[in-house]
Write a protein that holds these residues in place. Structure first.
Motif, PDB file in Angstrom:
ATOM      1  N   GLY A  12     -58.654  26.088  23.384  1.00  0.00           N
ATOM      2  CA  GLY A  12     -59.476  26.013  24.595  1.00  0.00           C
ATOM      3  C   GLY A  12     -59.076  27.004  25.657  1.00  0.00           C
ATOM      4  O   GLY A  12     -59.390  26.822  26.839  1.00  0.00           O
ATOM      5  N   VAL A  13     -58.368  28.055  25.285  1.00  0.00           N
ATOM      6  CA  VAL A  13     -57.958  29.091  26.232  1.00  0.00           C
ATOM      7  C   VAL A  13     -59.081  30.123  26.327  1.00  0.00           C
ATOM      8  O   VAL A  13     -59.419  30.764  25.338  1.00  0.00           O
ATOM      9  N   PRO A  14     -59.665  30.297  27.512  1.00  0.00           N
ATOM     10  CA  PRO A  14     -60.760  31.255  27.636  1.00  0.00           C
ATOM     11  C   PRO A  14     -60.240  32.696  27.603  1.00  0.00           C
ATOM     12  O   PRO A  14     -59.182  33.008  28.139  1.00  0.00           O
ATOM     13  N   LEU A  15     -61.001  33.556  26.929  1.00  0.00           N
ATOM     14  CA  LEU A  15     -60.683  34.974  26.874  1.00  0.00           C
ATOM     15  C   LEU A  15     -61.890  35.768  27.347  1.00  0.00           C
ATOM     16  O   LEU A  15     -63.017  35.459  26.973  1.00  0.00           O
ATOM     17  N   ALA A  16     -61.651  36.780  28.146  1.00  0.00           N
ATOM     18  CA  ALA A  16     -62.731  37.678  28.562  1.00  0.00           C
ATOM     19  C   ALA A  16     -62.852  38.762  27.495  1.00  0.00           C
ATOM     20  O   ALA A  16     -61.937  39.567  27.318  1.00  0.00           O
ATOM     21  N   GLU A  17     -63.970  38.770  26.784  1.00  0.00           N
ATOM     22  CA  GLU A  17     -64.160  39.716  25.684  1.00  0.00           C
ATOM     23  C   GLU A  17     -64.053  41.165  26.156  1.00  0.00           C
ATOM     24  O   GLU A  17     -63.533  42.012  25.442  1.00  0.00           O
ATOM     25  N   ASP A  18     -64.533  41.447  27.365  1.00  0.00           N
ATOM     26  CA  ASP A  18     -64.490  42.824  27.864  1.00  0.00           C
ATOM     27  C   ASP A  18     -63.076  43.270  28.248  1.00  0.00           C
ATOM     28  O   ASP A  18     -62.836  44.443  28.483  1.00  0.00           O
ATOM     29  N   LYS A  19     -62.143  42.329  28.291  1.00  0.00           N
ATOM     30  CA  LYS A  19     -60.762  42.667  28.630  1.00  0.00           C
ATOM     31  C   LYS A  19     -59.812  42.472  27.456  1.00  0.00           C
ATOM     32  O   LYS A  19     -58.603  42.613  27.613  1.00  0.00           O
ATOM     33  N   SER A  20     -60.338  42.132  26.311  1.00  0.00           N
ATOM     34  CA  SER A  20     -59.515  41.915  25.124  1.00  0.00           C
ATOM     35  C   SER A  20     -59.828  42.994  24.106  1.00  0.00           C
ATOM     36  O   SER A  20     -60.991  43.229  23.792  1.00  0.00           O
ATOM     37  N   PHE A  21     -58.796  43.637  23.607  1.00  0.00           N
ATOM     38  CA  PHE A  21     -58.999  44.656  22.587  1.00  0.00           C
ATOM     39  C   PHE A  21     -57.699  44.900  21.850  1.00  0.00           C
ATOM     40  O   PHE A  21     -56.639  44.494  22.283  1.00  0.00           O
ATOM     41  N   GLY A  22     -57.800  45.569  20.758  1.00  0.00           N
ATOM     42  CA  GLY A  22     -56.631  45.895  19.972  1.00  0.00           C
ATOM     43  C   GLY A  22     -56.952  45.716  18.513  1.00  0.00           C
ATOM     44  O   GLY A  22     -57.955  45.122  18.161  1.00  0.00           O
ATOM     45  N   PRO A  23     -56.176  46.222  17.668  1.00  0.00           N
ATOM     46  CA  PRO A  23     -55.002  47.047  17.970  1.00  0.00           C
ATOM     47  C   PRO A  23     -55.412  48.434  18.458  1.00  0.00           C
ATOM     48  O   PRO A  23     -56.493  48.920  18.155  1.00  0.00           O
ATOM     49  N   THR A  24     -54.529  49.057  19.235  1.00  0.00           N
ATOM     50  CA  THR A  24     -54.795  50.391  19.767  1.00  0.00           C
ATOM     51  C   THR A  24     -53.483  51.137  19.983  1.00  0.00           C
ATOM     52  O   THR A  24     -52.430  50.522  20.150  1.00  0.00           O
ATOM     53  N   TYR A  25     -53.567  52.439  19.961  1.00  0.00           N
ATOM     54  CA  TYR A  25     -52.403  53.282  20.214  1.00  0.00           C
ATOM     55  C   TYR A  25     -52.358  53.746  21.660  1.00  0.00           C
ATOM     56  O   TYR A  25     -51.317  54.148  22.160  1.00  0.00           O
ATOM     57  N   LYS A  26     -53.523  53.735  22.325  1.00  0.00           N
ATOM     58  CA  LYS A  26     -53.625  54.184  23.715  1.00  0.00           C
ATOM     59  C   LYS A  26     -54.359  53.137  24.528  1.00  0.00           C
ATOM     60  O   LYS A  26     -55.327  52.548  24.068  1.00  0.00           O
ATOM     61  N   LEU A  27     -53.879  52.953  25.744  1.00  0.00           N
ATOM     62  CA  LEU A  27     -54.465  51.947  26.614  1.00  0.00           C
ATOM     63  C   LEU A  27     -54.333  52.414  28.053  1.00  0.00           C
ATOM     64  O   LEU A  27     -53.261  52.863  28.463  1.00  0.00           O
ATOM     65  N   VAL A  28     -55.403  52.332  28.825  1.00  0.00           N
ATOM     66  CA  VAL A  28     -55.323  52.581  30.267  1.00  0.00           C
ATOM     67  C   VAL A  28     -55.223  51.220  30.934  1.00  0.00           C
ATOM     68  O   VAL A  28     -56.076  50.357  30.752  1.00  0.00           O
ATOM     69  N   PHE A  29     -54.147  51.038  31.691  1.00  0.00           N
ATOM     70  CA  PHE A  29     -53.875  49.765  32.351  1.00  0.00           C
ATOM     71  C   PHE A  29     -53.407  50.045  33.765  1.00  0.00           C
ATOM     72  O   PHE A  29     -52.383  50.707  33.965  1.00  0.00           O
ATOM     73  N   LEU A  30     -54.191  49.596  34.748  1.00  0.00           N
ATOM     74  CA  LEU A  30     -53.851  49.765  36.165  1.00  0.00           C
ATOM     75  C   LEU A  30     -53.578  51.223  36.541  1.00  0.00           C
ATOM     76  O   LEU A  30     -52.662  51.513  37.304  1.00  0.00           O
ATOM     77  N   GLY A  31     -54.333  52.137  35.987  1.00  0.00           N
ATOM     78  CA  GLY A  31     -54.165  53.543  36.335  1.00  0.00           C
ATOM     79  C   GLY A  31     -53.087  54.263  35.562  1.00  0.00           C
ATOM     80  O   GLY A  31     -52.781  55.414  35.841  1.00  0.00           O
ATOM     81  N   LEU A  32     -52.500  53.597  34.588  1.00  0.00           N
ATOM     82  CA  LEU A  32     -51.496  54.223  33.728  1.00  0.00           C
ATOM     83  C   LEU A  32     -52.033  54.244  32.303  1.00  0.00           C
ATOM     84  O   LEU A  32     -52.514  53.228  31.805  1.00  0.00           O
ATOM     85  N   GLU A  33     -51.966  55.401  31.662  1.00  0.00           N
ATOM     86  CA  GLU A  33     -52.344  55.483  30.254  1.00  0.00           C
ATOM     87  C   GLU A  33     -51.074  55.333  29.426  1.00  0.00           C
ATOM     88  O   GLU A  33     -50.158  56.144  29.543  1.00  0.00           O
ATOM     89  N   ILE A  34     -51.023  54.310  28.617  1.00  0.00           N
ATOM     90  CA  ILE A  34     -49.860  54.040  27.772  1.00  0.00           C
ATOM     91  C   ILE A  34     -50.194  54.524  26.375  1.00  0.00           C
ATOM     92  O   ILE A  34     -51.159  54.068  25.776  1.00  0.00           O
ATOM     93  N   ASP A  35     -49.406  55.467  25.886  1.00  0.00           N
ATOM     94  CA  ASP A  35     -49.639  56.083  24.576  1.00  0.00           C
ATOM     95  C   ASP A  35     -48.432  55.785  23.698  1.00  0.00           C
ATOM     96  O   ASP A  35     -47.343  56.334  23.903  1.00  0.00           O
ATOM     97  N   THR A  36     -48.609  54.907  22.703  1.00  0.00           N
ATOM     98  CA  THR A  36     -47.480  54.499  21.872  1.00  0.00           C
ATOM     99  C   THR A  36     -47.149  55.513  20.793  1.00  0.00           C
ATOM    100  O   THR A  36     -46.042  55.506  20.275  1.00  0.00           O
ATOM    101  N   VAL A  37     -48.085  56.394  20.436  1.00  0.00           N
ATOM    102  CA  VAL A  37     -47.799  57.430  19.446  1.00  0.00           C
ATOM    103  C   VAL A  37     -46.908  58.502  20.065  1.00  0.00           C
ATOM    104  O   VAL A  37     -45.888  58.892  19.506  1.00  0.00           O
ATOM    105  N   SER A  38     -47.288  58.968  21.257  1.00  0.00           N
ATOM    106  CA  SER A  38     -46.492  59.985  21.958  1.00  0.00           C
ATOM    107  C   SER A  38     -45.297  59.381  22.679  1.00  0.00           C
ATOM    108  O   SER A  38     -44.471  60.105  23.214  1.00  0.00           O
TER     109      SER A  38
END
Length: 156
Positions: A12-38
């Motif tokens: 019963g935990v609600p999830l916002a579909e537009d804010k849920s994603f993955g798996p991914t190697y790159k993510l922009v979060f709060l103005g920071l791009e996090i790149d796990t490959v580099s």
């Protein structure tokens, strides 16, 4: 990710579909791009430009309101997420805020604060926006969020 979504649905935990994603190697979060490959974090150029403009405005003033100083400190603290050594050059500005109670009250911008602001401006002029993960930080990230095939799952 589907398993995670299914478990949340069952609990019963609600999830916002537009804010849920993955798996991914790159993510922009709060103005920071996090790149796990580099293995790096990139600060978006718009964030650097906003901070530069604000620092230039503050350097011209002899005093600012507590609210203005707190706004600058918020932006600088954001940058220190990626640029950890920058915390040292925020301290004197933080030290000017105790005792100032109301947002419209003024804080004197002393010479030490101006030196720190000038240092940040100089840094931003040369900064390419990229910061590589330190070995310690990288191992903590991988340990907490590591998925199959080296990807990272995020839910914001």
């Amino acid at each position: 990710m589907n398993t995670f979504k299914q478990i949340c649905q069952e609990l019963g935990v609600p999830l916002a579909e537009d804010k849920s994603f993955g798996p991914t190697y790159k993510l922009v979060f709060l103005g920071l791009e996090i790149d796990t490959v580099s293995q790096m974090v990139r600060v978006l150029e718009v964030k650097s430009a906003e901070l530069s403009t604000l620092l230039q405005e503050m350097l011209r003033k002899k005093r600012v309101t507590l609210l203005q100083l707190q706004s600058l400190l918020g932006k600088l603290n954001f940058f220190t997420i990626a640029i950890v050594p920058g915390r040292v050059f925020v301290r004197r500005m933080h030290d000017a805020t105790p005792g100032v109670r109301k947002p419209h009250h003024f804080v004197r911008v002393n010479q030490e604060m101006k030196q720190d602001m000038g240092l940040w401006l100089t840094f931003l002029e040369e900064f390419n926006g990229r910061v590589y993960f330190s070995e310690v930080v990288w191992s903590q990230i991988v340990h907490k969020y590591h998925g199959v095939h080296g990807t990272i799952f995020f839910h914001l």
